[in-house]
Design a protein around this motif. Structure first.
Motif, short mmCIF file in Angstrom:
data_model
loop_
_atom_site.label_atom_id
_atom_site.label_comp_id
_atom_site.label_asym_id
_atom_site.label_seq_id
_atom_site.Cartn_x
_atom_site.Cartn_y
_atom_site.Cartn_z
N GLU A 181 -42.72 -1.41 13.71
CA GLU A 181 -41.94 -0.64 12.75
C GLU A 181 -42.81 -0.01 11.68
N GLU A 182 -43.84 -0.74 11.23
CA GLU A 182 -44.72 -0.19 10.20
C GLU A 182 -45.44 1.06 10.68
N THR A 184 -44.29 3.11 13.06
CA THR A 184 -43.28 4.17 13.15
C THR A 184 -43.06 4.81 11.79
N LEU A 185 -42.95 4.00 10.74
CA LEU A 185 -42.76 4.53 9.39
C LEU A 185 -43.96 5.37 8.96
N LEU A 188 -43.75 8.69 10.78
CA LEU A 188 -42.72 9.53 10.17
C LEU A 188 -43.24 10.18 8.89
N ALA A 189 -43.92 9.40 8.06
CA ALA A 189 -44.49 9.95 6.83
C ALA A 189 -45.55 10.99 7.14
N TRP A 216 -41.16 14.81 13.85
CA TRP A 216 -40.47 13.93 12.90
C TRP A 216 -39.03 13.67 13.36
N ALA A 223 -36.10 5.28 13.99
CA ALA A 223 -36.62 4.72 12.75
C ALA A 223 -36.03 3.33 12.51
N PRO A 224 -36.78 2.47 11.81
CA PRO A 224 -36.27 1.13 11.51
C PRO A 224 -35.02 1.19 10.64
N TYR A 227 -34.24 3.01 6.92
CA TYR A 227 -35.08 4.19 6.68
C TYR A 227 -34.27 5.34 6.10
N HIS A 228 -33.08 5.58 6.66
CA HIS A 228 -32.29 6.74 6.27
C HIS A 228 -31.47 6.44 5.01
#
Length: 327
Positions: A181-182, A184-185, A188-189, A216, A223-224, A227-228
């Motif tokens: 997950e880290e 993926t984040l 995304l960033a 993106w 996304a984990p 996130y949203h």
């Protein structure tokens, strides 16, 4: 979206989710560089279980010859080898051999993509994307191996088309192979900074920003949890609304398609109407109005062909965002 739903358990729209919506708020609401060494070929090439790859295709000798070309000093020979490799990967002719020798392939491609020319770099990025697709899910070690070099090429590469293809390969690898997950984040960033014009390294062109939007949006569907957030939704809506007015038709379409995908995804994960703030509602109203304008007409500076293409694209985007039709 089907792939996203399978991996993340989200995004698979039901019939209820596809009903026509009556307000802008329903956008959210369900309610409303070195020359590689000569390759070492694994002679024990056999069927690899669980990959779905065809066992038919090119011979081991053909595959060995392709890898030898990747180690040649002559650029034209390496390019020929890359073309043959991508063709063999697309047709699954080299599927078993590629899986058995994946460490050799990834090592060669990573070395070549950072030092090769534009044509060679594009072919390397395409081959990396195909290899990541071939090896399948839960391959964090391989993704870690390619992630750094691909990010470097995206932000600091000399050739624009190579940067674009590298961004696509990076997104493909993160979506398919990564389970952390880290990571993926972080990815995304990375892509959000790219399309927002805030990434490190060389300035991103509109074409690269469009690839960043696409990348993106793909990863946003896996996304984990958490996130949203409201704050992120507002930020994204503002950024994508701004991209609808840029001069690049490719970037405008990418932003519109991302909005349609987000609308579908956010409704799929049940963002309730009471979670939609007045600020979001105002942004959504502006977005719907802008999409409607773009579906009807184009800038006077655009050619007739571009205007026609924009209208066609944004008629579909508007229908997805404002009327709830599946993208």
């Amino acid at each position: 979206m089907a792939a996203a739903g399978k991996k993340g358990g989200k995004g698979a729209g039901s019939d209820d989710e596809r009903e026509s919506v009556t307000s802008e708020a329903s956008f959210l609401s369900q309610e409303a560089v070195e020359t590689p060494a000569a390759p070492v070929i694994d002679d024990s090439v056999g069927s690899v279980s669980g990959t779905g790859a065809s066992t038919a295709g090119g011979s081991e000798a053909d595959f060995a010859e392709v890898l030898e070309k990747l180690a040649e000093k002559r650029t034209s020979t390496r390019e020929t080898g890359l073309k043959e490799l991508t063709a063999g990967l697309r047709s699954y002719a080299f599927a078993d051999a590629a899986l058995a020798n994946r460490e050799t392939i990834f090592s060669s491609l990573i070395s070549l993509i950072r030092r090769g020319g534009e044509k060679e770099g594009v072919l390397c990025a395409e081959a990396l994307g195909l290899m990541l697709l071939l090896i399948g899910p839960e391959e964090d070690e391989i993704f870690t191996q390619v992630r750094g070099p691909l990010e470097y090429v995206v932000t600091r590469g000399q050739h624009e088309e190579v940067r674009v293809e590298a961004a696509r390969a990076l997104a493909m690898g993160s979506f398919i192979c990564n389970t952390e997950e880290e990571v993926t984040l972080a990815n995304l960033a990375f892509f959000q900074a790219l399309f927002a014009g805030e990434s490190e390294g060389e300035r991103a062109s509109d074409e690269l920003k469009a690839a960043g939007v696409d990348s993106w949006a793909l990863l946003a569907t896996v996304a984990p949890n958490g996130y949203h957030t409201h704050e992120l939704r507002v930020q994204l809506l503002e950024e994508l609304l701004g991209l609808l007015d840029v001069s690049s038709a490719e970037l405008r379409v990418a932003a519109g398609e991302a909005l349609a995908l987000l609308r579908e995804y956010w409704r799929g994960v049940t963002v309730a109407s009471h979670d939609v703030s007045a600020e979001e509602e105002d942004l959504l109203e502006s977005i719907v109005d802008r999409l409607q304008d773009m579906a009807r007409e184009g800038s006077k500076r655009m050619s007739r062909k571009d205007k026609k293409a924009q209208r066609a694209s944004f008629r579909e985007v508007y229908a997805a965002v404002a009327e709830g039709q599946p993208p």
